[in-house]
Design a protein around this motif. Structure first.
Motif, PDB file in Angstrom:
ATOM      1  N   CYS A  28       0.818  -1.212   0.000  1.00 34.57           N
ATOM      2  CA  CYS A  28       0.000   0.000   0.000  1.00 34.57           C
ATOM      3  C   CYS A  28       0.854   1.266   0.000  1.00 34.57           C
ATOM      4  CB  CYS A  28      -0.909  -0.006   1.222  1.00 34.57           C
ATOM      5  SG  CYS A  28      -1.939   1.460   1.319  1.00 34.57           S
ATOM      6  N   PRO A  29       0.545   2.228  -0.890  1.00 33.33           N
ATOM      7  CA  PRO A  29       1.309   3.482  -0.929  1.00 33.33           C
ATOM      8  C   PRO A  29       1.015   4.376   0.282  1.00 33.33           C
ATOM      9  CG  PRO A  29      -0.492   3.567  -2.492  1.00 33.33           C
ATOM     10  CD  PRO A  29      -0.467   2.169  -1.943  1.00 33.33           C
ATOM     11  N   PHE A  30      -0.048   4.074   1.030  1.00 29.94           N
ATOM     12  CA  PHE A  30      -0.417   4.913   2.183  1.00 29.94           C
ATOM     13  C   PHE A  30       0.092   4.332   3.495  1.00 29.94           C
ATOM     14  CE2 PHE A  30      -3.361   6.174  -1.125  1.00 29.94           C
ATOM     15  CZ  PHE A  30      -3.261   7.547  -1.045  1.00 29.94           C
ATOM     16  N   CYS A  31      -0.279   3.078   3.802  1.00 28.94           N
ATOM     17  CA  CYS A  31       0.136   2.512   5.090  1.00 28.94           C
ATOM     18  C   CYS A  31       1.378   1.630   4.944  1.00 28.94           C
ATOM     19  CB  CYS A  31      -1.006   1.732   5.724  1.00 28.94           C
ATOM     20  SG  CYS A  31      -1.455   0.227   4.831  1.00 28.94           S
ATOM     21  N   ASP A  32       1.838   1.422   3.705  1.00 22.39           N
ATOM     22  CA  ASP A  32       3.069   0.682   3.422  1.00 22.39           C
ATOM     23  C   ASP A  32       3.026  -0.790   3.821  1.00 22.39           C
ATOM     24  OD1 ASP A  32       5.213   1.452   1.912  1.00 22.39           O
ATOM     25  OD2 ASP A  32       6.587   1.560   3.610  1.00 22.39           O
ATOM     26  N   HIS A  33       1.845  -1.352   3.974  1.00 24.07           N
ATOM     27  CA  HIS A  33       1.718  -2.775   4.279  1.00 24.07           C
ATOM     28  C   HIS A  33       1.983  -3.591   3.017  1.00 24.07           C
ATOM     29  CE1 HIS A  33       0.033  -2.493   8.319  1.00 24.07           C
ATOM     30  NE2 HIS A  33       0.113  -3.806   8.365  1.00 24.07           N
ATOM     31  N   GLY A  34       2.905  -4.509   3.070  1.00 26.47           N
ATOM     32  CA  GLY A  34       3.199  -5.360   1.917  1.00 26.47           C
ATOM     33  C   GLY A  34       2.068  -6.347   1.685  1.00 26.47           C
ATOM     34  N   GLY A  35       1.648  -6.468   0.444  1.00 26.38           N
ATOM     35  CA  GLY A  35       0.613  -7.442   0.091  1.00 26.38           C
ATOM     36  C   GLY A  35      -0.783  -7.087   0.556  1.00 26.38           C
ATOM     37  N   PHE A  53      -6.742  -3.483   2.233  1.00 25.26           N
ATOM     38  CA  PHE A  53      -7.633  -3.976   3.276  1.00 25.26           C
ATOM     39  C   PHE A  53      -7.138  -3.622   4.676  1.00 25.26           C
ATOM     40  CE2 PHE A  53      -5.049  -7.737   2.071  1.00 25.26           C
ATOM     41  CZ  PHE A  53      -4.448  -8.025   3.284  1.00 25.26           C
ATOM     42  N   VAL A  54      -5.989  -2.950   4.779  1.00 20.72           N
ATOM     43  CA  VAL A  54      -5.485  -2.517   6.078  1.00 20.72           C
ATOM     44  C   VAL A  54      -5.981  -1.106   6.400  1.00 20.72           C
ATOM     45  CG1 VAL A  54      -3.438  -2.052   7.462  1.00 20.72           C
ATOM     46  CG2 VAL A  54      -3.463  -4.013   5.919  1.00 20.72           C
ATOM     47  N   CYS A  55      -5.683  -0.134   5.502  1.00 21.56           N
ATOM     48  CA  CYS A  55      -6.072   1.259   5.792  1.00 21.56           C
ATOM     49  C   CYS A  55      -7.281   1.720   4.973  1.00 21.56           C
ATOM     50  CB  CYS A  55      -4.885   2.198   5.569  1.00 21.56           C
ATOM     51  SG  CYS A  55      -4.449   2.407   3.838  1.00 21.56           S
ATOM     52  N   GLN A  56      -7.870   0.822   4.185  1.00 24.62           N
ATOM     53  CA  GLN A  56      -9.075   1.094   3.396  1.00 24.62           C
ATOM     54  C   GLN A  56      -8.867   2.102   2.260  1.00 24.62           C
ATOM     55  OE1 GLN A  56     -11.689  -0.974   4.206  1.00 24.62           O
ATOM     56  NE2 GLN A  56     -10.208  -1.712   5.693  1.00 24.62           N
ATOM     57  N   ALA A  57      -7.620   2.406   1.919  1.00 20.70           N
ATOM     58  CA  ALA A  57      -7.371   3.303   0.781  1.00 20.70           C
ATOM     59  C   ALA A  57      -7.791   2.578  -0.484  1.00 20.70           C
ATOM     60  CB  ALA A  57      -5.896   3.662   0.725  1.00 20.70           C
ATOM     61  N   ARG A  58      -8.365   3.312  -1.431  1.00 19.93           N
ATOM     62  CA  ARG A  58      -8.740   2.660  -2.696  1.00 19.93           C
ATOM     63  C   ARG A  58      -8.582   3.588  -3.882  1.00 19.93           C
ATOM     64  NH1 ARG A  58     -14.422   0.269  -1.458  1.00 19.93           N
ATOM     65  NH2 ARG A  58     -13.098  -1.343  -2.277  1.00 19.93           N
ATOM     66  N   TYR A  59      -8.418   2.962  -5.037  1.00 23.87           N
ATOM     67  CA  TYR A  59      -8.239   3.715  -6.269  1.00 23.87           C
ATOM     68  C   TYR A  59      -9.010   3.000  -7.369  1.00 23.87           C
ATOM     69  CZ  TYR A  59      -6.017   5.555 -10.463  1.00 23.87           C
ATOM     70  OH  TYR A  59      -5.806   6.117 -11.695  1.00 23.87           O
TER      71      TYR A  59
END
Length: 109
Positions: A28-35, A53-59
């Motif tokens: 994730c480009p926001f929370c940096d969680h891999g995968g 699915f960690v920080c709910q960011a979507r595009y």
């Protein structure tokens, strides 16, 4: 005729290959969680979506027959970079002045 036939069979093969594994995981480009980011492509509705699915960011973006999950993710990263640059330019004008200071400093030394 041969060219047309091979192109059609290629598209069918690609569709068959992509069908079982539509989602692919990215960091994730926001929370940096891999995968944590999954990309789903809905060719029927021409929609491609990447969501964390960690920080709910979507595009979301427009999909076409050749869209791959990596394309959706790359486009999202590009948009993040553009947004960061725009935010820096709008809210932080020091960026432009910063470059001018460097030039002045170079002249001084």
């Amino acid at each position: 005729m041969g060219k047309r036939k091979s192109r059609v069979s290629k598209m069918i093969a690609t569709a068959k290959k992509a069908a079982p594994k539509l989602e692919t995981a990215f960091s994730c480009p926001f929370c940096d969680h891999g995968g944590a980011v999954e990309c789903s492509i809905d060719i029927k509705h021409m929609i491609a979506e990447a969501s964390c699915f960690v920080c709910q960011a979507r595009y979301s973006t427009t999909a076409h027959a050749l869209t791959e999950p990596i394309d959706v993710y790359s486009e999202w990263i590009d948009q993040c970079e553009l947004a960061k640059a725009a935010a820096a330019a709008a809210g932080d004008d020091d960026d432009d002045h910063h470059h001018h200071h460097h030039r002045k400093t170079k002249r001084r030394s």
